[in-house]
Design a protein around this motif. Structure first.
Motif, PDB file in Angstrom:
ATOM      1  N   ALA A 176      -8.024  -5.792   3.258  1.00  0.00           N
ATOM      2  CA  ALA A 176      -8.703  -5.225   2.083  1.00  0.00           C
ATOM      3  C   ALA A 176      -9.451  -3.933   2.384  1.00  0.00           C
ATOM      4  O   ALA A 176      -9.351  -2.967   1.608  1.00  0.00           O
ATOM      5  N   PRO A 177     -10.222  -3.837   3.486  1.00  0.00           N
ATOM      6  CA  PRO A 177     -10.894  -2.555   3.765  1.00  0.00           C
ATOM      7  C   PRO A 177      -9.910  -1.414   3.968  1.00  0.00           C
ATOM      8  O   PRO A 177     -10.192  -0.261   3.590  1.00  0.00           O
ATOM      9  N   LEU A 178      -8.752  -1.700   4.548  1.00  0.00           N
ATOM     10  CA  LEU A 178      -7.739  -0.657   4.739  1.00  0.00           C
ATOM     11  C   LEU A 178      -7.170  -0.212   3.395  1.00  0.00           C
ATOM     12  O   LEU A 178      -6.877   0.973   3.200  1.00  0.00           O
ATOM     13  N   ALA A 179      -7.015  -1.164   2.475  1.00  0.00           N
ATOM     14  CA  ALA A 179      -6.515  -0.814   1.144  1.00  0.00           C
ATOM     15  C   ALA A 179      -7.500   0.093   0.417  1.00  0.00           C
ATOM     16  O   ALA A 179      -7.110   1.041  -0.264  1.00  0.00           O
ATOM     17  N   ASP A 180      -8.798  -0.200   0.554  1.00  0.00           N
ATOM     18  CA  ASP A 180      -9.810   0.662  -0.070  1.00  0.00           C
ATOM     19  C   ASP A 180      -9.722   2.083   0.476  1.00  0.00           C
ATOM     20  O   ASP A 180      -9.876   3.060  -0.258  1.00  0.00           O
ATOM     21  N   ARG A 181      -9.499   2.199   1.765  1.00  0.00           N
ATOM     22  CA  ARG A 181      -9.455   3.524   2.389  1.00  0.00           C
ATOM     23  C   ARG A 181      -8.150   4.245   2.040  1.00  0.00           C
ATOM     24  O   ARG A 181      -8.141   5.452   1.788  1.00  0.00           O
ATOM     25  N   PHE A 182      -7.055   3.513   2.021  1.00  0.00           N
ATOM     26  CA  PHE A 182      -5.752   4.107   1.736  1.00  0.00           C
ATOM     27  C   PHE A 182      -5.600   4.433   0.253  1.00  0.00           C
ATOM     28  O   PHE A 182      -4.885   5.368  -0.130  1.00  0.00           O
ATOM     29  N   GLY A 183      -6.294   3.660  -0.603  1.00  0.00           N
ATOM     30  CA  GLY A 183      -6.174   3.835  -2.049  1.00  0.00           C
ATOM     31  C   GLY A 183      -5.451   2.645  -2.650  1.00  0.00           C
ATOM     32  O   GLY A 183      -4.356   2.288  -2.198  1.00  0.00           O
ATOM     33  N   ILE A 184      -6.052   2.004  -3.672  1.00  0.00           N
ATOM     34  CA  ILE A 184      -5.478   0.763  -4.175  1.00  0.00           C
ATOM     35  C   ILE A 184      -4.162   0.992  -4.930  1.00  0.00           C
ATOM     36  O   ILE A 184      -3.286   0.124  -4.906  1.00  0.00           O
ATOM     37  N   ARG A 185      -4.013   2.129  -5.586  1.00  0.00           N
ATOM     38  CA  ARG A 185      -2.741   2.377  -6.273  1.00  0.00           C
ATOM     39  C   ARG A 185      -1.630   2.582  -5.256  1.00  0.00           C
ATOM     40  O   ARG A 185      -0.528   2.020  -5.400  1.00  0.00           O
ATOM     41  N   ARG A 186      -1.874   3.390  -4.226  1.00  0.00           N
ATOM     42  CA  ARG A 186      -0.862   3.584  -3.196  1.00  0.00           C
ATOM     43  C   ARG A 186      -0.545   2.264  -2.485  1.00  0.00           C
ATOM     44  O   ARG A 186       0.611   1.992  -2.153  1.00  0.00           O
ATOM     45  N   THR A 187      -1.581   1.454  -2.259  1.00  0.00           N
ATOM     46  CA  THR A 187      -1.373   0.163  -1.607  1.00  0.00           C
ATOM     47  C   THR A 187      -0.480  -0.733  -2.452  1.00  0.00           C
ATOM     48  O   THR A 187       0.400  -1.434  -1.926  1.00  0.00           O
ATOM     49  N   THR A 188      -0.683  -0.723  -3.762  1.00  0.00           N
ATOM     50  CA  THR A 188       0.163  -1.524  -4.659  1.00  0.00           C
ATOM     51  C   THR A 188       1.631  -1.122  -4.531  1.00  0.00           C
ATOM     52  O   THR A 188       2.517  -1.980  -4.412  1.00  0.00           O
ATOM     53  N   ILE A 189       1.891   0.169  -4.545  1.00  0.00           N
ATOM     54  CA  ILE A 189       3.273   0.659  -4.447  1.00  0.00           C
ATOM     55  C   ILE A 189       3.886   0.288  -3.104  1.00  0.00           C
ATOM     56  O   ILE A 189       5.030  -0.199  -3.020  1.00  0.00           O
ATOM     57  N   VAL A 190       3.119   0.495  -2.017  1.00  0.00           N
ATOM     58  CA  VAL A 190       3.641   0.215  -0.674  1.00  0.00           C
ATOM     59  C   VAL A 190       3.900  -1.277  -0.482  1.00  0.00           C
ATOM     60  O   VAL A 190       4.931  -1.673   0.081  1.00  0.00           O
ATOM     61  N   THR A 191       2.996  -2.132  -0.944  1.00  0.00           N
ATOM     62  CA  THR A 191       3.183  -3.568  -0.741  1.00  0.00           C
ATOM     63  C   THR A 191       4.359  -4.104  -1.569  1.00  0.00           C
ATOM     64  O   THR A 191       5.107  -4.968  -1.099  1.00  0.00           O
ATOM     65  N   ASP A 192       4.531  -3.604  -2.789  1.00  0.00           N
ATOM     66  CA  ASP A 192       5.689  -4.028  -3.578  1.00  0.00           C
ATOM     67  C   ASP A 192       6.988  -3.555  -2.940  1.00  0.00           C
ATOM     68  O   ASP A 192       7.974  -4.305  -2.867  1.00  0.00           O
ATOM     69  N   ALA A 193       7.016  -2.300  -2.474  1.00  0.00           N
ATOM     70  CA  ALA A 193       8.212  -1.786  -1.803  1.00  0.00           C
ATOM     71  C   ALA A 193       8.480  -2.551  -0.507  1.00  0.00           C
ATOM     72  O   ALA A 193       9.638  -2.880  -0.185  1.00  0.00           O
ATOM     73  N   GLY A 194       7.418  -2.867   0.242  1.00  0.00           N
ATOM     74  CA  GLY A 194       7.583  -3.638   1.466  1.00  0.00           C
ATOM     75  C   GLY A 194       8.099  -5.037   1.195  1.00  0.00           C
ATOM     76  O   GLY A 194       8.944  -5.561   1.948  1.00  0.00           O
ATOM     77  N   SER A 195       7.623  -5.671   0.135  1.00  0.00           N
ATOM     78  CA  SER A 195       8.127  -6.995  -0.245  1.00  0.00           C
ATOM     79  C   SER A 195       9.615  -6.930  -0.595  1.00  0.00           C
ATOM     80  O   SER A 195      10.395  -7.811  -0.226  1.00  0.00           O
ATOM     81  N   ALA A 196       9.994  -5.881  -1.330  1.00  0.00           N
ATOM     82  CA  ALA A 196      11.402  -5.714  -1.688  1.00  0.00           C
ATOM     83  C   ALA A 196      12.274  -5.564  -0.447  1.00  0.00           C
ATOM     84  O   ALA A 196      13.351  -6.169  -0.345  1.00  0.00           O
ATOM     85  N   LEU A 197      11.829  -4.767   0.515  1.00  0.00           N
ATOM     86  CA  LEU A 197      12.598  -4.568   1.746  1.00  0.00           C
ATOM     87  C   LEU A 197      12.694  -5.853   2.562  1.00  0.00           C
ATOM     88  O   LEU A 197      13.754  -6.170   3.130  1.00  0.00           O
TER      89      LEU A 197
END
Length: 413
Positions: A61-82
């Motif tokens: 969670a702290p990394l998501a806050d630093r990276f940005g929650i919108r970008r984190t949402t996109i990356v985690t969904d794309a990672g789940s798909a892969l």
């Protein structure tokens, strides 16, 4: 796209994600069963997904806050798909590699689900929608997606095989990533900035999620209550109800009927609660819902063999349960500063979800040690005590006002 359009896009993406997860919960264990014939390995696969799901929501969670929650949402969904595509594309993977991919998917989902919840609040406020209505509607749609997902998952496995169903799951996560990337933008005021030299360390940021919950006057008792409900409900779903059906009713169809009536009550309750929620006192509603959702459903199993009566109580318990999750979600939004919500949601989920595996284990041990009826009555009594005591105590207290937001930390996008 206007504010309501952006909110609806995120809401739909979140529900589609829940639907896809439900499909994979059926398809991956089924794939393991037909390829290995081992129920034990099915259990290992389920654990390999659940443990990272819980842990990542807190530790990342702290990394998501630093990276940005919108970008984190996109990356985690794309990672789940892969990860899902990797499972589906290489059916000859060894069991170890399969566990690794499932764990990656679980970690992605744990963090992705948390940040989507955090994004809902600013988009709802921008669209002029009350947060309690959002959490109530989300609970209803999520439960409906779970019900539909189970049925759809079974059909996909029958039509396309387990690998085909997993491909569908991969596509659902890819769709979520595309929807958020192209249609969802957070309001400017919901993207706090912080100079790099003043950023918190990872440990300090992680500790902040625990501290904000611990220092609140109401949230700790609600989180403990939800932990207890998850524990007793899992013991009921995983052990008590199946054994009761086998020993008392002797009809496998009764298992689906019992679980289905509870879920139907929860879905109907969510619809009603969405309409009336803003008029209700949230903390008292949460406590009353928890009281009626847990113990009666357990105790009726030990007090009668009438299936119709048990199903009726299960339906009413589902109605009561519909008020529990939306209220704690709304109170987290209102009582936790926006910049700490990703961490707070992660901590809350980790604590409350821990009750699920504990409940299954303790339920099995209780039945083995004391017999079914005694185990059910003891569990029902303990659940009644656990849910009634805070309710009676809280009636003498006036809920404290929500704390004022603290200084902004981290960066959200």
């Amino acid at each position: 796209m206007g504010p309501r359009g952006r909110f609806v896009a995120l809401f739909v993406a979140d529900v589609v994600s829940v639907l896809g997860t439900r499909v994979s919960m059926l398809a991956i264990p089924w794939l393991v069963l037909v390829t290995t014939g081992s129920p034990a390995k099915m259990g290992l696969v389920a654990g390999a997904e659940m443990l990272p799901y819980v842990v990542s929501g807190v530790l990342a969670a702290p990394l998501a806050d630093r990276f940005g929650i919108r970008r984190t949402t996109i990356v985690t969904d794309a990672g789940s798909a892969l990860a899902m595509a990797g499972i589906a594309a290489v059916p000859t993977l060894g069991f170890g590699a399969l566990l690794l991919l499932v764990a990656v998917a679980g970690a992605m989902r744990g963090l992705g689900d948390r940040v989507k919840h955090v994004m809902l609040r600013p988009l709802a406020e921008e669209a002029g929608i009350k947060v309690i209505r959002v959490t109530a509607a989300y609970e209803g749609f999520s439960r409906t997606a779970m019900l539909v997902g189970s049925a759809v998952g079974g059909l996909f496995i029958a039509w396309f095989g387990p690998l085909g169903a997993i491909w569908v799951d991969a596509a659902s996560f890819a769709l979520c990533a595309l929807v958020v990337a192209t249609l969802v933008r957070l309001p400017a005021e919901a993207i706090p900035k912080q100079a790099p030299e003043t950023r918190e360390s990872y440990v300090v940021a992680l500790r902040g999620g625990f501290r904000i919950l611990w220092n609140d006057s109401l949230l700790p008792s609600m989180i403990v209550m939800l932990f207890a409900l998850n524990m007793f409900n899992q013991a009921s779903i995983a052990v008590f109800i199946p054994v009761w059906v086998e020993e008392v009713v002797h009809t496998p169809e009764a298992l689906g009927l019992l679980l289905g009536t509870f879920a139907a009550g929860a879905v109907l309750g969510s619809i009603v609660f969405t309409a009336i929620a803003p008029k209700l006192p949230m903390y008292q509603t949460f406590m009353l819902g928890a009281l009626l959702a847990g113990a009666p459903r357990l105790l009726i199993l030990g007090l009668t063999h009438e299936l119709a009566l048990v199903c009726t109580v299960a339906f009413l318990s589902g109605l009561a349960m519909s008020a529990v999750n939306p209220v704690i979600g709304a109170m987290l939004y209102e009582r936790v500063p926006p910049e700490l919500q990703t961490r707070a949601f992660g901590v809350c989920t980790a604590i409350t979800f821990t009750g699920i595996p504990i409940g299954g284990v303790l339920g099995g041990l209780a039945v083995a040690g004391f017999g079914l009826n005694t185990a059910i009555l003891v569990a029902g009594t303990l659940c009644l005590v656990a849910t009634a005591a805070p309710w009676l105590w809280s009636r003498s207290r006036r809920p404290a006002a929500a704390p004022k937001p603290a200084a902004i930390v981290g960066e959200a996008q």
